[in-house]
Motif scaffolding. Structure first.
Motif, PDB file in Angstrom:
ATOM      1  N   LEU A  45       0.848  -1.198   0.000  1.00 20.29           N
ATOM      2  CA  LEU A  45       0.000   0.000   0.000  1.00 20.29           C
ATOM      3  C   LEU A  45       0.875   1.237   0.000  1.00 20.29           C
ATOM      4  O   LEU A  45       1.849   1.327   0.753  1.00 20.29           O
ATOM      5  CB  LEU A  45      -0.895   0.000   1.245  1.00 20.29           C
ATOM      6  CG  LEU A  45      -1.651   1.295   1.586  1.00 20.29           C
ATOM      7  CD1 LEU A  45      -2.662   1.650   0.506  1.00 20.29           C
ATOM      8  CD2 LEU A  45      -2.331   1.155   2.945  1.00 20.29           C
ATOM      9  N   GLY A  46       0.548   2.195  -0.844  1.00 18.24           N
ATOM     10  CA  GLY A  46       1.316   3.431  -0.901  1.00 18.24           C
ATOM     11  C   GLY A  46       0.444   4.639  -1.164  1.00 18.24           C
ATOM     12  O   GLY A  46      -0.733   4.515  -1.502  1.00 18.24           O
ATOM     13  N   GLY A  47       1.053   5.813  -1.008  1.00 18.90           N
ATOM     14  CA  GLY A  47       0.358   7.058  -1.342  1.00 18.90           C
ATOM     15  C   GLY A  47       0.235   7.995  -0.163  1.00 18.90           C
ATOM     16  O   GLY A  47       0.991   7.940   0.802  1.00 18.90           O
ATOM     17  N   GLY A  48      -0.751   8.890  -0.285  1.00 18.50           N
ATOM     18  CA  GLY A  48      -1.048   9.837   0.789  1.00 18.50           C
ATOM     19  C   GLY A  48      -0.324  11.157   0.699  1.00 18.50           C
ATOM     20  O   GLY A  48      -0.444  11.995   1.595  1.00 18.50           O
ATOM     21  N   ARG A  49       0.423  11.398  -0.385  1.00 19.65           N
ATOM     22  CA  ARG A  49       1.163  12.660  -0.434  1.00 19.65           C
ATOM     23  C   ARG A  49       0.241  13.868  -0.547  1.00 19.65           C
ATOM     24  O   ARG A  49       0.638  14.987  -0.233  1.00 19.65           O
ATOM     25  CB  ARG A  49       2.190  12.652  -1.574  1.00 19.65           C
ATOM     26  CG  ARG A  49       1.636  12.739  -2.973  1.00 19.65           C
ATOM     27  CD  ARG A  49       2.763  12.627  -4.005  1.00 19.65           C
ATOM     28  NE  ARG A  49       2.277  12.797  -5.362  1.00 19.65           N
ATOM     29  CZ  ARG A  49       2.182  13.978  -5.980  1.00 19.65           C
ATOM     30  NH1 ARG A  49       2.573  15.065  -5.372  1.00 19.65           N
ATOM     31  NH2 ARG A  49       1.718  14.054  -7.206  1.00 19.65           N
ATOM     32  N   ASN A  50      -1.019  13.632  -0.941  1.00 19.40           N
ATOM     33  CA  ASN A  50      -1.988  14.734  -0.997  1.00 19.40           C
ATOM     34  C   ASN A  50      -2.358  15.245   0.382  1.00 19.40           C
ATOM     35  O   ASN A  50      -2.999  16.302   0.507  1.00 19.40           O
ATOM     36  CB  ASN A  50      -3.247  14.310  -1.760  1.00 19.40           C
ATOM     37  CG  ASN A  50      -3.897  13.069  -1.181  1.00 19.40           C
ATOM     38  OD1 ASN A  50      -3.215  12.171  -0.664  1.00 19.40           O
ATOM     39  ND2 ASN A  50      -5.221  13.004  -1.242  1.00 19.40           N
ATOM     40  N   LEU A  51      -1.986  14.523   1.439  1.00 17.57           N
ATOM     41  CA  LEU A  51      -2.218  15.006   2.801  1.00 17.57           C
ATOM     42  C   LEU A  51      -1.274  16.145   3.162  1.00 17.57           C
ATOM     43  O   LEU A  51      -1.560  16.935   4.063  1.00 17.57           O
ATOM     44  CB  LEU A  51      -2.031  13.863   3.811  1.00 17.57           C
ATOM     45  CG  LEU A  51      -3.001  12.690   3.712  1.00 17.57           C
ATOM     46  CD1 LEU A  51      -2.612  11.608   4.719  1.00 17.57           C
ATOM     47  CD2 LEU A  51      -4.435  13.147   3.945  1.00 17.57           C
ATOM     48  N   ASP A  52      -0.141  16.220   2.470  1.00 21.14           N
ATOM     49  CA  ASP A  52       0.873  17.221   2.811  1.00 21.14           C
ATOM     50  C   ASP A  52       1.803  17.435   1.620  1.00 21.14           C
ATOM     51  O   ASP A  52       2.968  17.030   1.637  1.00 21.14           O
ATOM     52  CB  ASP A  52       1.669  16.747   4.034  1.00 21.14           C
ATOM     53  CG  ASP A  52       2.541  17.836   4.626  1.00 21.14           C
ATOM     54  OD1 ASP A  52       2.591  18.946   4.060  1.00 21.14           O
ATOM     55  OD2 ASP A  52       3.188  17.567   5.656  1.00 21.14           O
ATOM     56  N   PHE A  53       1.267  18.060   0.571  1.00 22.32           N
ATOM     57  CA  PHE A  53       2.048  18.243  -0.662  1.00 22.32           C
ATOM     58  C   PHE A  53       3.385  18.940  -0.403  1.00 22.32           C
ATOM     59  O   PHE A  53       4.414  18.575  -0.981  1.00 22.32           O
ATOM     60  CB  PHE A  53       1.258  19.052  -1.689  1.00 22.32           C
ATOM     61  CG  PHE A  53       0.220  18.258  -2.430  1.00 22.32           C
ATOM     62  CD1 PHE A  53       0.572  17.159  -3.196  1.00 22.32           C
ATOM     63  CD2 PHE A  53      -1.111  18.615  -2.369  1.00 22.32           C
ATOM     64  CE1 PHE A  53      -0.374  16.436  -3.891  1.00 22.32           C
ATOM     65  CE2 PHE A  53      -2.078  17.888  -3.058  1.00 22.32           C
ATOM     66  CZ  PHE A  53      -1.708  16.803  -3.823  1.00 22.32           C
ATOM     67  N   LYS A  54       3.374  19.950   0.464  1.00 22.51           N
ATOM     68  CA  LYS A  54       4.580  20.741   0.688  1.00 22.51           C
ATOM     69  C   LYS A  54       5.705  19.883   1.257  1.00 22.51           C
ATOM     70  O   LYS A  54       6.844  19.928   0.776  1.00 22.51           O
ATOM     71  CB  LYS A  54       4.274  21.906   1.638  1.00 22.51           C
ATOM     72  CG  LYS A  54       5.444  22.861   1.823  1.00 22.51           C
ATOM     73  CD  LYS A  54       5.054  24.044   2.692  1.00 22.51           C
ATOM     74  CE  LYS A  54       6.242  25.009   2.867  1.00 22.51           C
ATOM     75  NZ  LYS A  54       5.870  26.165   3.722  1.00 22.51           N
ATOM     76  N   THR A  55       5.397  19.080   2.268  1.00 26.47           N
ATOM     77  CA  THR A  55       6.422  18.224   2.877  1.00 26.47           C
ATOM     78  C   THR A  55       6.877  17.136   1.914  1.00 26.47           C
ATOM     79  O   THR A  55       8.060  16.767   1.889  1.00 26.47           O
ATOM     80  CB  THR A  55       5.877  17.575   4.165  1.00 26.47           C
ATOM     81  OG1 THR A  55       5.515  18.618   5.083  1.00 26.47           O
ATOM     82  CG2 THR A  55       6.907  16.677   4.820  1.00 26.47           C
ATOM     83  N   GLU A  56       5.952  16.623   1.105  1.00 22.62           N
ATOM     84  CA  GLU A  56       6.277  15.520   0.198  1.00 22.62           C
ATOM     85  C   GLU A  56       6.958  15.977  -1.083  1.00 22.62           C
ATOM     86  O   GLU A  56       7.347  15.157  -1.900  1.00 22.62           O
ATOM     87  CB  GLU A  56       5.014  14.720  -0.134  1.00 22.62           C
ATOM     88  CG  GLU A  56       4.368  14.059   1.083  1.00 22.62           C
ATOM     89  CD  GLU A  56       5.351  13.249   1.903  1.00 22.62           C
ATOM     90  OE1 GLU A  56       5.903  12.255   1.381  1.00 22.62           O
ATOM     91  OE2 GLU A  56       5.600  13.610   3.075  1.00 22.62           O
TER      92      GLU A  56
END
Length: 370
Positions: A278-289
């Motif tokens: 399972l991967g993903g979730g960068r939309n939770l914190d675009f700036k940090t990612e």
């Protein structure tokens, strides 16, 4: 590093093409250059022990975009541009399969599924409303309807009762793909130098002088295929985008088969070796990612684990065995950047998270510039 006469003569003398980055694009570029110019001396510089970035760190999806992703693209691109993007991904996957063979890739076409959480009813309804329109748009490519509405047969929880299925989506073993590509180009005489990071390069009238962390040499042509790390060497519209991933320990009687997408493709999971990746979730914190740092964050890892517990593996005990991150290259536009930057310097970057799908064809395009 004080190189010996033999090291200079064998590996770094009279280099025709130097490729920076030994990922899918870099290896494919070398492969197609060798087909056109078998006697050319090609050196690939790779800063990592394995190909850095995303080529050995992705989820192994042989995909070209979920329905919600395509609808999202239609908001920022023309319909012709979106059709061309999908066609490029489709053709790239076919080229990859032809180049290495399905057995070497461990390719399986089990279909792809897009899930919609209960709270995403509006997005689900919009996808249903637009599904036939997108099917018509893509029919010239696939000669059949791509997307269909199917029942929740895998017993996921807290999702809409139906999924949207993509009958043409497949999956591969990422490690086997990269091993096969590396073996193929090494058999052609291409040199790969790992742990060699390009610090600077200087273009001269007849060549490019390349300075790495270990040595300096000249090459007739320089090709940059570093994707998410491209801005370290060139000024183009490509930014790093970290993708965090986790994988469970093996699970008994795991009946989930296929590739799965959630939240416009920002989450994705699959079965591999009776585990859930399972991967993903960068939309939770675009700036940090937006980083080239390969670490993980508690916020996104917690979100991934919550998705496992509440939706993917409800009422089942599981343990996380491993976590990692990959670095993609994205930009304001999803079209890859394939261009000649100067007299002797070229690039193939900005895969937009679709490296498996388009990496082979982008490598071929880069080779055609030369």
């Amino acid at each position: 590093m004080n190189l010996s006469y033999w090291e200079q003569k064998t590996w770094l003398n009279k280099v025709d093409y130097t490729i920076v980055g030994s990922g899918i694009v870099g290896l494919s570029t070398a492969l197609h250059l060798k087909k056109k110019m078998p006697k050319a001396k090609i050196v690939i510089l790779e800063k990592g022990l394995f190909p850095q970035g995303a080529s050995t760190k992705n989820a192994g999806f042989a995909c070209f975009g979920s329905l919600s992703e395509i609808l999202q693209d239609l908001e920022s691109h023309t319909s012709d541009e979106v059709v061309e993007l999908v066609n490029q991904r489709h053709q790239g996957l076919q080229l990859l399969r032809q180049t290495l063979g399905d057995e070497a890739l461990e390719y399986q076409q089990l279909g792809g599924y897009e899930l919609f959480l209960k709270k995403d009813r509006r997005l689900y309804d919009r996808c249903l409303q637009k599904m036939q329109e997108v099917n018509s748009l893509l029919k010239p490519i696939f000669k059949d309807a791509v997307f269909s509405n199917v029942a929740n047969t895998f017993d996921f929880k807290n999702v809409q009762n139906n999924y949207i299925r993509n009958q043409f989506e497949g999956q591969i073993d990422t490690g086997k793909m990269m091993q096969a590509l590396i073996k193929k180009i090494q058999e052609q005489g291409v040199i790969i130098l790992n742990n060699s990071m390009v610090e600077t390069y200087t273009e001269q009238s007849n060549n490019v002088v390349i300075k790495t962390n270990h040595f300096e040499f000249s090459s007739a042509k320089l090709i940059l295929t570093t994707n998410g790390f491209a801005r370290q060497l060139i000024n183009e519209d490509v930014q790093p985008a970290r993708a965090q991933v986790l994988i469970t320990k093996p699970l008994k009687d795991l009946h989930i088969k296929g590739t799965f997408h959630l939240d416009c493709g920002y989450y994705y999971f699959r079965n591999i070796d009776n585990r859930i990746l399972l991967g993903g979730g960068r939309n939770l914190d675009f700036k940090t990612e937006n980083t080239t740092d390969f670490s993980q964050t508690q916020r996104i890892q917690n979100a991934l684990e919550a998705l496992l517990k509440k939706t993917i593996l409800p009422d089942r005990e599981f343990e996380i065995e491993h976590r990692w991150s990959g670095i993609m290259g994205v930009g304001f536009q999803k079209k890859p950047i394939v261009k000649q930057l100067s007299n002797h310097v070229y690039c193939g970057v900005r895969m937009g998270g679709m490296g498996i799908a388009i990496g082979s064809s982008i490598g071929k395009q880069v080779s055609e510039f030369l």
